[in-house]
Write a protein that holds these residues in place. Structure first.
Motif, mmCIF file in Angstrom:
data_model
loop_
_atom_site.group_PDB
_atom_site.id
_atom_site.type_symbol
_atom_site.label_atom_id
_atom_site.label_comp_id
_atom_site.label_asym_id
_atom_site.label_seq_id
_atom_site.Cartn_x
_atom_site.Cartn_y
_atom_site.Cartn_z
ATOM 1 N N ALA A 1 12.747 7.368 1.751
ATOM 2 C CA ALA A 1 13.172 6.316 0.824
ATOM 3 C C ALA A 1 12.036 5.318 0.627
ATOM 4 C CB ALA A 1 14.414 5.611 1.353
ATOM 5 N N ALA A 2 11.765 4.969 -0.618
ATOM 6 C CA ALA A 2 10.755 3.947 -0.930
ATOM 7 C C ALA A 2 10.927 3.510 -2.368
ATOM 8 C CB ALA A 2 9.343 4.482 -0.711
ATOM 9 N N ASP A 3 10.738 2.228 -2.594
ATOM 10 C CA ASP A 3 10.789 1.651 -3.934
ATOM 11 C C ASP A 3 9.357 1.544 -4.440
ATOM 12 O OD1 ASP A 3 10.961 0.101 -6.205
ATOM 13 O OD2 ASP A 3 12.400 -1.317 -5.353
ATOM 14 N N PHE A 4 9.035 2.274 -5.507
ATOM 15 C CA PHE A 4 7.660 2.324 -5.986
ATOM 16 C C PHE A 4 7.221 1.053 -6.706
ATOM 17 C CE2 PHE A 4 7.808 6.713 -4.802
ATOM 18 C CZ PHE A 4 6.488 7.015 -4.515
ATOM 19 N N SER A 5 8.105 0.084 -6.843
ATOM 20 C CA SER A 5 7.684 -1.214 -7.357
ATOM 21 C C SER A 5 7.131 -2.101 -6.247
ATOM 22 C CB SER A 5 8.856 -1.929 -8.042
ATOM 23 O OG SER A 5 9.854 -2.285 -7.104
ATOM 24 N N ASP A 6 7.211 -1.615 -5.007
ATOM 25 C CA ASP A 6 6.772 -2.367 -3.837
ATOM 26 C C ASP A 6 5.615 -1.617 -3.178
ATOM 27 O OD1 ASP A 6 6.424 -3.531 -1.305
ATOM 28 O OD2 ASP A 6 8.554 -3.880 -1.004
ATOM 29 N N VAL B 1 5.372 1.764 -0.608
ATOM 30 C CA VAL B 1 4.618 2.963 -0.995
ATOM 31 C C VAL B 1 3.602 3.321 0.079
ATOM 32 C CG1 VAL B 1 3.077 3.975 -2.712
ATOM 33 C CG2 VAL B 1 4.950 2.493 -3.435
ATOM 34 N N ALA B 2 2.916 2.322 0.623
ATOM 35 C CA ALA B 2 1.945 2.569 1.689
ATOM 36 C C ALA B 2 2.622 3.189 2.906
ATOM 37 C CB ALA B 2 1.233 1.273 2.066
ATOM 38 N N ASP B 3 3.815 2.687 3.243
ATOM 39 C CA ASP B 3 4.555 3.250 4.373
ATOM 40 C C ASP B 3 4.963 4.689 4.087
ATOM 41 O OD1 ASP B 3 6.120 2.940 6.930
ATOM 42 O OD2 ASP B 3 7.769 3.368 5.543
ATOM 43 N N LEU B 4 5.394 4.959 2.856
ATOM 44 C CA LEU B 4 5.764 6.330 2.472
ATOM 45 C C LEU B 4 4.570 7.261 2.639
ATOM 46 C CD1 LEU B 4 7.755 7.584 -0.568
ATOM 47 C CD2 LEU B 4 5.413 8.348 -0.289
ATOM 48 N N ILE B 5 3.415 6.849 2.171
ATOM 49 C CA ILE B 5 2.220 7.693 2.249
ATOM 50 C C ILE B 5 1.847 7.965 3.701
ATOM 51 C CG2 ILE B 5 -0.273 7.704 1.805
ATOM 52 C CD1 ILE B 5 0.414 6.276 -0.883
#
Length: 263
Positions: free
Chosen positions: A64-69, A73-77
């Motif tokens: 889960a990640a909000d791409f406006s944040d 996104v960095a945590d997702l990557i």
């Protein structure tokens, strides 16, 4: 046709519904180990469970990640690791008069529709080049070529996506990594359905009637109907596969004939 994708890994942004979900499902059907994404942890968990049930035995994960944040996104990557196939699908769209779209809304559209692809590609493309194989597919729109007057912010960001993909493709020269864009046409996605349903409720009209009226306003469509997400997913799956090795730096249309140009 055997897409030769069995055992590959893929990340599809914005994939708990609509086109993203259709892409994830199509890739999983080819034996791809798929990582799903959405803004809500609950929706991601539900989508993962659904895909696992649909494709037993194929590894499926979700983040889960909000791409406006940018922080999310960095945590997702960091959690994602290397993948063979990146499908940059997440995006915002909406109708709005140009004069009413303020700077904050423009920035939000750029963060999600453009910078999502920038950040994901910057993180994942170098690994593909180092390993010697990879696929990046951007999901753009015919609106990036013929920008609608009532969705200027959307069309501009989709045009930027096409340009981004074209530039990134040039960095793959002489390799087995490709970067391409799919120009989708009017598609009956979850977002479009919600928009049409809202219009129908406001007008007190049946959803089907409003849907037909909306697509009927498009004078250039050759299909004369909304596309299904699976129809976009079929082209994306091909581009994600080794059999599409000769296609790089291209913007391919799955637009139902909406665009009137020959190229």
């Amino acid at each position: 046709m055997d897409m030769q994708l069995d055992g590959r890994t893929a990340f599809v942004s914005g994939s708990t519904g609509g086109i993203g979900w259709a892409v994830a499902s199509a890739l999983a059907a080819e034996g791809v180990h798929v990582a799903l994404n959405g803004r809500s942890a609950d929706r991601v968990e539900a989508a993962v469970a659904r895909l696992r049930a649909e494709r037993p035995g194929v590894p499926v994960a979700g983040i889960a990640a909000d791409f406006s944040d940018a922080v999310q996104v960095a945590d997702l990557i960091d959690r994602l690791g290397d993948v063979d196939v990146l499908v940059a699908n997440v995006g915002l769209f909406g109708l709005a008069p140009f004069a009413t779209i303020d700077d904050a809304e423009w920035q939000r559209y750029f963060e999600v529709n453009v910078m999502s692809g920038v950040r994901l590609s910057r993180a994942l493309l170098p690994g593909m080049l180092e390993r010697g194989w990879g696929r990046v597919v951007f999901v753009s729109s015919e609106s990036g070529v013929s920008v609608p007057a009532d969705m200027v912010h959307y069309g501009v960001t989709k045009a930027a996506t096409i340009a981004l993909a074209n530039g990134l493709a040039k960095t793959t020269r002489g390799t087995a990594v490709t970067v391409n864009t799919v120009l989708g046409g009017p598609t009956w996605s979850d977002g479009v359905e919600a928009t049409v349903t809202g219009i129908a409720e406001a007008q007190g009209a049946p959803v089907e009637a409003v849907r037909d009226a909306v697509i009927g306003q498009n004078s250039t469509t050759l299909l004369e109907r909304f596309l299904e997400p699976s129809e976009i997913a079929s082209l994306i799956t091909y581009l994600a596969s080794p059999v599409a090795s000769a296609t790089n730096g291209a913007a391919l249309r799955a637009d139902g004939g909406v665009l009137t140009t020959t190229l």
